[in-house]
Every structure is written in structure tokens, then in C-alpha cells.
Scaffold this active site. Sequence first.
Site, PDB file in Angstrom:
ATOM      1  N   TYR A 185      -3.277  -0.618  10.088  1.00  0.00           N
ATOM      2  CA  TYR A 185      -3.101  -0.774   8.756  1.00  0.00           C
ATOM      3  C   TYR A 185      -1.742  -0.345   8.035  1.00  0.00           C
ATOM      4  O   TYR A 185      -1.039  -1.445   7.394  1.00  0.00           O
ATOM      5  CB  TYR A 185      -4.186  -0.386   7.834  1.00  0.00           C
ATOM      6  CG  TYR A 185      -4.166  -0.277   6.256  1.00  0.00           C
ATOM      7  CD1 TYR A 185      -4.678  -1.555   5.882  1.00  0.00           C
ATOM      8  CD2 TYR A 185      -3.645   0.595   5.423  1.00  0.00           C
ATOM      9  CE1 TYR A 185      -4.600  -1.874   4.488  1.00  0.00           C
ATOM     10  CE2 TYR A 185      -3.648   0.458   4.050  1.00  0.00           C
ATOM     11  CZ  TYR A 185      -4.277  -0.674   3.664  1.00  0.00           C
ATOM     12  OH  TYR A 185      -4.167  -1.029   2.424  1.00  0.00           O
ATOM     13  N   SER A 196       0.945  -1.122   0.232  1.00  0.00           N
ATOM     14  CA  SER A 196       0.112   0.033   0.067  1.00  0.00           C
ATOM     15  C   SER A 196       0.946   1.302   0.018  1.00  0.00           C
ATOM     16  O   SER A 196       2.054   1.209   0.363  1.00  0.00           O
ATOM     17  CB  SER A 196      -0.994  -0.232   1.433  1.00  0.00           C
ATOM     18  OG  SER A 196      -1.401   1.247   1.711  1.00  0.00           O
TER      19      SER A 196
END
Length: 262
Positions: free
Chosen positions: A159, A146
Amino acid sequence: MTNLFDIQGKIALITGSTHGLGMAMAKGLGQAGATIVVNGNSSQEKIDAAVAALKSEGINAVGYKFNVTNEQEVMTAIQKIESEVGPIDILINNAGIIKRIPLLEMEVEDFREVIDIDLVSPFIVSKHVAKGMIERQQGKIINICSMMSELGRSTVSAYAAAKGGLKMLTKNMATEWAKHNVQINGIGPGYFATEQTKPIRVDGHPFNDFIISRTPAAKWGDPSDLAGAAIFLSSKASDFVNGHILYVDGGILATIGKPSNE
């Protein structure tokens, strides 16, 4: 030259692939000739629907329900896949969750759940798939990282911690397994137009305006934009690419941004 990108007949296991970016990559690899192994854990109905959707486009697909955080389930599923479908040539660790909670309000259990799914599961699945790849002396593993592998953002601490860890896990997998002709790399998606982002992708919405202004390409990514990156990292074209994170983000990570009056 086209032979470099040929994945015809390859078997690709994509975790968390019943919808969203996982499904987009499944379609891309499937349209390029790979057999797709769909995975999910929420319901068999979702898996069956995803398989049917792929088959309706002429893609060879099968589905297996298992929990990527449960090592015994993973081991059993991989043995079953390799027995019933064939050796796994390509693994895409895509399954993941995000919990948007400020750090001071986040429970330890929530933090651990995100880490378990987003970071520990790629270790578990890769460990057991890689054993066969190493024995066969060939294979491709793609970890879905990500932009949060590089940047922080409010309310996504777990996350970001998981995706930052996944970036380094990718590099360490490459360090240990590259000598066995297994290539392990990552894809770092930017902001994509999916069903999940649909409610905020409207003109005038603060986050939509932020993404458009922050992205040099001045638009959200289309899920199909991931197909080329996935095919490249799944094919012979990437045989000497190892431990690399390929960011597909419209240029966000290339710039500090632009002044609001530009």
C-alpha cells in the site's frame, strides 16, 4: 468569491465510490451541484444502493460498474459515460485496497494486486479521461493518496509503495498535462471515522489511543472533512494548483509526535 468554488453542473466520476471516503466525497461534490458518476466493481446492487442514497439527498447521480484495472472495460465505460451523461469534468481516482501482511509473509501475487488497483488503475483511468479533457482544454483530476505516500508503517508495504508511487504519478501527470489547462492534484487523507475503522475507534483500544495522541487535532477525521478539499481541487479556485498533494490529516504530518507523558 463563491463563483471560484462553483461546480454546479459539472460531471464528476469517482472510482470506488459506493461507500467510505469515496461516498463522502460524492456527497460533498453532489451537494455542491455536481452530477456524480458512481463506480464500483463488486456488485451492481451496491452501485444501485449508492446511487439511491445520493438521490435521496437531492443529488443527481448515476452508476457504472467496471473494473478500473481492466483497460478495455475502462475505455468502454468512459465512452458510455460521456455519451449518456456528458463530458467528464472531474475525475477522482479513489478505488483502492490495502493488505496488512508483513513483508516476509507477503506473496508476490498479493503485492501485485495492491499495486495494480492502487497505482496502475489511476494511470489507466486518468489516461483515458484526460484525452477528452485535453481536447476540451479543461479538467480536474484528483488522485487519492495517503499519509503512506510520505511515511512507512509495518505490514502495509504494498500500500505504501503504491501510494508513494501515486504521489509521483500525480506530479508527472501535472508535468505533462498542465499546459492543457488540466489540473492534477492529490488528496492525502489521514485517519477517518468510517465503518471500517469503527471496531477500533473505542476508548482504550491501543490503535484508537495511538491515533488520538498522534494527531494534533486529537481526534479522528469525519469523512465530510474531505468535501472541502475535494471541492477546492475540483473548482476554479485551484486553476493554478498543479502537482500538489493536499494532506487532510489533522496535522499528523506536521509533527514528530508528543512524549507519552505530555
